[in-house]
Design a protein around this motif. Structure first.
Motif, PDB file in Angstrom:
ATOM      1  N   GLY A   1       0.934  -1.225   0.212  1.00 39.97           N
ATOM      2  CA  GLY A   1      -0.072   0.127  -0.043  1.00 39.97           C
ATOM      3  C   GLY A   1       0.782   1.505   0.032  1.00 39.97           C
ATOM      4  N   LEU A   2       1.931   1.325   0.835  1.00 44.96           N
ATOM      5  CA  LEU A   2       2.739   2.414   0.783  1.00 44.96           C
ATOM      6  C   LEU A   2       3.455   2.874  -0.559  1.00 44.96           C
ATOM      7  CD1 LEU A   2       4.672   1.865   4.296  1.00 44.96           C
ATOM      8  CD2 LEU A   2       2.764   3.644   3.469  1.00 44.96           C
ATOM      9  N   CYS A   3       3.786   1.598  -1.315  1.00 45.50           N
ATOM     10  CA  CYS A   3       4.333   1.746  -2.786  1.00 45.50           C
ATOM     11  C   CYS A   3       3.470   2.476  -3.585  1.00 45.50           C
ATOM     12  CB  CYS A   3       4.548   0.228  -3.124  1.00 45.50           C
ATOM     13  SG  CYS A   3       6.210  -0.391  -2.623  1.00 45.50           S
ATOM     14  N   VAL A   4       2.112   2.101  -3.469  1.00 42.52           N
ATOM     15  CA  VAL A   4       1.118   2.487  -4.417  1.00 42.52           C
ATOM     16  C   VAL A   4       0.950   4.074  -4.130  1.00 42.52           C
ATOM     17  CG1 VAL A   4      -1.401   2.438  -4.878  1.00 42.52           C
ATOM     18  CG2 VAL A   4      -0.167   0.476  -4.429  1.00 42.52           C
ATOM     19  N   VAL A   5       0.850   4.588  -2.521  1.00 43.21           N
ATOM     20  CA  VAL A   5       0.564   5.748  -2.278  1.00 43.21           C
ATOM     21  C   VAL A   5       1.989   6.616  -2.821  1.00 43.21           C
ATOM     22  CG1 VAL A   5       0.501   7.456  -0.341  1.00 43.21           C
ATOM     23  CG2 VAL A   5      -0.652   5.179  -0.174  1.00 43.21           C
ATOM     24  N   LEU A   6       3.111   6.043  -2.604  1.00 42.85           N
ATOM     25  CA  LEU A   6       4.373   6.686  -2.965  1.00 42.85           C
ATOM     26  C   LEU A   6       4.224   7.152  -4.732  1.00 42.85           C
ATOM     27  CD1 LEU A   6       7.099   7.984  -2.337  1.00 42.85           C
ATOM     28  CD2 LEU A   6       7.982   5.670  -2.603  1.00 42.85           C
ATOM     29  N   VAL A   7       4.061   5.995  -5.330  1.00 39.99           N
ATOM     30  CA  VAL A   7       3.869   6.394  -6.849  1.00 39.99           C
ATOM     31  C   VAL A   7       2.992   7.299  -7.107  1.00 39.99           C
ATOM     32  CG1 VAL A   7       3.257   5.298  -9.039  1.00 39.99           C
ATOM     33  CG2 VAL A   7       4.750   3.984  -7.219  1.00 39.99           C
ATOM     34  N   SER A   8       1.799   7.537  -6.413  1.00 43.42           N
ATOM     35  CA  SER A   8       0.651   8.301  -6.776  1.00 43.42           C
ATOM     36  C   SER A   8       1.130   9.846  -6.347  1.00 43.42           C
ATOM     37  CB  SER A   8      -0.405   8.023  -5.906  1.00 43.42           C
ATOM     38  OG  SER A   8      -0.376   8.253  -4.654  1.00 43.42           O
ATOM     39  N   LEU A   9       1.950   9.833  -5.326  1.00 44.20           N
ATOM     40  CA  LEU A   9       2.501  11.286  -4.970  1.00 44.20           C
ATOM     41  C   LEU A   9       3.459  11.753  -5.906  1.00 44.20           C
ATOM     42  CD1 LEU A   9       2.780  10.850  -0.968  1.00 44.20           C
ATOM     43  CD2 LEU A   9       1.057  12.047  -2.307  1.00 44.20           C
ATOM     44  N   VAL A  10       4.191  11.033  -6.400  1.00 48.84           N
ATOM     45  CA  VAL A  10       5.281  11.182  -7.212  1.00 48.84           C
ATOM     46  C   VAL A  10       4.757  11.654  -8.634  1.00 48.84           C
ATOM     47  CG1 VAL A  10       7.242  10.438  -8.968  1.00 48.84           C
ATOM     48  CG2 VAL A  10       7.043   9.888  -6.248  1.00 48.84           C
ATOM     49  N   PHE A  11       3.487  11.105  -9.292  1.00 49.18           N
ATOM     50  CA  PHE A  11       2.796  11.358 -10.376  1.00 49.18           C
ATOM     51  C   PHE A  11       1.988  12.491 -10.175  1.00 49.18           C
ATOM     52  CE2 PHE A  11       3.640   6.686 -12.054  1.00 49.18           C
ATOM     53  CZ  PHE A  11       4.398   7.025 -12.618  1.00 49.18           C
ATOM     54  N   TRP A  12       1.466  12.934  -8.922  1.00 43.53           N
ATOM     55  CA  TRP A  12       0.631  13.993  -8.855  1.00 43.53           C
ATOM     56  C   TRP A  12       1.688  15.201  -8.928  1.00 43.53           C
ATOM     57  CZ3 TRP A  12       1.379  17.793  -4.977  1.00 43.53           C
ATOM     58  CH2 TRP A  12       0.112  18.625  -4.910  1.00 43.53           C
ATOM     59  N   GLY A  13       2.814  14.896  -8.127  1.00 37.73           N
ATOM     60  CA  GLY A  13       3.848  16.206  -8.190  1.00 37.73           C
ATOM     61  C   GLY A  13       4.307  16.433  -9.851  1.00 37.73           C
ATOM     62  N   VAL A  14       4.274  15.480 -10.474  1.00 41.22           N
ATOM     63  CA  VAL A  14       4.670  15.640 -12.004  1.00 41.22           C
ATOM     64  C   VAL A  14       3.687  16.239 -12.755  1.00 41.22           C
ATOM     65  CG1 VAL A  14       5.430  14.196 -14.278  1.00 41.22           C
ATOM     66  CG2 VAL A  14       6.471  13.951 -11.851  1.00 41.22           C
ATOM     67  N   PHE A  15       2.478  15.745 -12.714  1.00 43.45           N
ATOM     68  CA  PHE A  15       1.344  16.012 -13.690  1.00 43.45           C
ATOM     69  C   PHE A  15       0.390  17.460 -12.905  1.00 43.45           C
ATOM     70  CE2 PHE A  15       2.310  11.909 -14.884  1.00 43.45           C
ATOM     71  CZ  PHE A  15       2.680  12.025 -16.524  1.00 43.45           C
ATOM     72  N   PHE A  16       0.384  17.665 -11.864  1.00 42.03           N
ATOM     73  CA  PHE A  16      -0.356  18.446 -11.390  1.00 42.03           C
ATOM     74  C   PHE A  16       0.291  19.796 -10.411  1.00 42.03           C
ATOM     75  CE2 PHE A  16      -3.170  14.781 -11.512  1.00 42.03           C
ATOM     76  CZ  PHE A  16      -4.167  15.413 -12.250  1.00 42.03           C
ATOM     77  N   SER A  17       1.167  19.144  -9.571  1.00 38.66           N
ATOM     78  CA  SER A  17       1.787  20.219  -8.529  1.00 38.66           C
ATOM     79  C   SER A  17       2.818  21.098  -9.363  1.00 38.66           C
ATOM     80  CB  SER A  17       2.349  19.677  -7.439  1.00 38.66           C
ATOM     81  OG  SER A  17       3.150  20.883  -6.681  1.00 38.66           O
ATOM     82  N   PHE A  18       3.703  20.389 -10.208  1.00 35.26           N
ATOM     83  CA  PHE A  18       4.887  21.112 -10.830  1.00 35.26           C
ATOM     84  C   PHE A  18       4.172  21.885 -12.096  1.00 35.26           C
ATOM     85  CE2 PHE A  18       7.964  21.432 -14.276  1.00 35.26           C
ATOM     86  CZ  PHE A  18       8.919  21.972 -13.504  1.00 35.26           C
ATOM     87  N   PRO A  19       3.316  21.870 -12.869  1.00 39.77           N
ATOM     88  CA  PRO A  19       2.780  22.378 -13.883  1.00 39.77           C
ATOM     89  C   PRO A  19       2.137  23.701 -13.227  1.00 39.77           C
ATOM     90  CG  PRO A  19       2.340  20.157 -14.591  1.00 39.77           C
ATOM     91  CD  PRO A  19       2.825  20.081 -13.040  1.00 39.77           C
ATOM     92  N   GLN A  20       1.365  23.551 -12.230  1.00 44.14           N
ATOM     93  CA  GLN A  20       0.483  24.595 -11.598  1.00 44.14           C
ATOM     94  C   GLN A  20       1.514  25.606 -10.950  1.00 44.14           C
ATOM     95  OE1 GLN A  20      -2.376  23.075  -9.127  1.00 44.14           O
ATOM     96  NE2 GLN A  20      -3.908  22.449 -10.886  1.00 44.14           N
TER      97      GLN A  20
END
Length: 340
Positions: free
Chosen positions: A77-96
Motif C-alpha cells: 500500500g505504501l508503494c502505491v501511495v508513494l507512486v501516486s504522490l510522485v505522479f501527482w507532483g509531476v502532472f499537477f503540482s509542478f505544472p500549476q
C-alpha cells in the motif's frame, strides 16, 4: 498496453466528470478549454496504471515470501501511495506552480488534493489491478491443473499400453523362447522389461523430467522391441550428453517410438528404421514409412496429448513433418518448468 490505455481513458473521463459535478453541480464543462484538465487526468492515470502492474508483480503470491503477510500488505500500500504522490507532483503540482502559475493553491486545498489522489490510487490499484492479477492467478492455477491432468493421462496411457495383454503376451513369448535358446539374453530381456516399468513408475506425476531419464526409458523400451523384432527393427541414437540436461515431458519420446512401431510394418529385408537425435534445442524422432498390411486405425491420441502438454509448457510448438517416405516429430527441449 492497449488495455491499460483504454482503462486509463475511461477512468479519466469518470474522475474528471465527478470532479466537475462536485465543483459546479453539473456533468458538463461550459467551454472546450475546460477539457484540458481531462487530458492531464488521463496523462496522470496512464503511467499510474502502468506502475500498478509492476507493483502487483513485485508483491505477487510467490514474491517477498520472507515478509510477514501484514508487513507485505502495508509495504504494498505504501508503494502505491508513494507512486501516486510522485505522479501527482509531476502532472499537477509542478505544472500549476512553475509552468502555468495562474491559480494560487491554499494549503488546505493542497492537502485535500493529496488525500484524494492517494485514495483514488489505492482504489484503482486494489479494485482494478489486483482484480486483474487475481484473475490471472486463477487462470494460472487452471493451467497448472490442466497440465497435471495431461501428464497423468499420458502416464496412465503409457502404463495401459505396456500392461496391455498383447504386449505382455508377446514379451513373455519372447522371454520363453530366449530362456530355452539363450538364457543370458533372456536375463537381459527380463532386466530391460523391469527397467521399462521402473522408469515409467519413477516418472510419477512430474511435469518435466531430464532428457537423460527419458532416454533411459526409451533405450530400455527400444531394446525390448529390438529383441522382439530382431533384424526387422533398427534404432539409431545420436543424442550428445550435453542435451541430456534439458527437460522433456515424461514418456513423450517413448510414445513416439511406440507410435512408429505400431503404425509401420517391418521385415528383415525392409526393416523399420527409427532415428533418435538431438540438435538445435530439439529432440528429433524420425522413422521411414512402411504401411502395415493389417492397417491399424490411428486416433492420433498420443501426438495430441504430447502437443497439449507442450502448449501448457512453452510457446515453442511440437513440429510434425509427415512425408510419403518418412515421419518426423521434433520436440522442443526445455530449460525449466513454467512458473506456477
Amino acid at each position: 498496453m492497449i488495455r491499460k490505455i483504454a482503462l486509463a481513458a475511461l477512468a479519466a473521463v469518470g474522475v474528471f466528470h465527478v470532479g466537475v459535478f462536485i465543483q459546479a453541480g453539473t456533468l458538463w464543462v461550459g467551454t472546450l478549454a475546460g477539457y484540458k484538465e481531462l487530458v492531464r487526468v488521463f496523462a496522470f492515470l496512464l503511467p499510474t496504471f502502468w506502475a500498478h502492474a509492476h507493483i502487483a508483480r513485485l508483491f505477487g503470491a510467490n514474491r517477498l515470501t520472507r515478509l510477514p503477510t501484514s508487513a507485505k500488505a502495508l509495504l504494498e500500500g505504501l508503494c502505491v501511495v508513494l507512486v501516486s504522490l510522485v505522479f501527482w507532483g509531476v502532472f499537477f503540482s509542478f505544472p500549476q506552480q512553475y509552468l502555468v502559475p495562474v491559480v494560487e493553491i491554499s494549503p488546505r486545498a493542497l492537502r485535500l488534493s493529496l488525500a484524494v489522489n492517494a485514495v483514488l490510487s489505492l482504489f484503482f490499484y486494489y479494485f482494478v489491478e489486483r482484480e486483474h492479477s487475481r484473475k490471472n492467478l486463477q487462470q494460472e492455477v487452471y493451467r497448472v491443473a490442466q497440465l497435471q491432468k495431461e501428464t497423468l493421462q499420458a502416464q496412465l496411457e503409457a502404463l495401459k499400453n505396456q500392461v496391455d495383454p498383447h504386449f505382455l503376451f508377446n514379451s513373455l513369448n519372447v522371454l520363453g523362447s530366449l530362456i530355452q535358446l539363450d538364457p543370458d539374453r533372456a536375463g537381459q530381456f527380463l532386466g530391460q522389461l523391469s527397467e521399462v516399468y521402473r522408469a515409467l513408475l519413477d516418472a510419477g506425476a512430474q511435469t518435466l523430467v531430464p532428457l537423460r531419464s527419458e532416454m533411459a526409458l526409451v533405450r530400455a523400451y527400444a531394446h525390448l522391441m529390438e529383441t522382439r523384432f530382431g533384424a526387422a527393427l533398427r534404432v539409431e541414437w545420436d543424442v550428445a550428453p550435453a542435451w541430456e540436461q534439458l527437460l522433456v515431458p515424461p514418456t513423450a519420446v517413448q510414445m513416439l517410438l511406440e507410435n512408429a512401431i505400431k503404425h509401420n510394418g517391418s521385415t528383415v529385408r525392409k526393416p523399420l528404421r527409427i532415428r533418435v537425435s538431438a540438435a538445435a534445442g530439439l529432440l528429433v524422432v524420425e522413422n521411414n514409412r512402411q504401411p502395415r498390411t493389417d492397417v491399424v486405425a490411428s486416433t492420433h491420441t498420443g501426438l495430441r496429448n504430447i502437443q497439449r502438454r507442450y502448449q501448457h509448457l512453452t510457446d515453442r510448438p511440437v513440429e510434425i513433418l509427415p512425408t510419403p517416405e518418412s515421419f518426423v516429430v521434433r520436440l522442443p527441449l526445455l530449460h525449466s518448468a513454467p512458473a506456477a
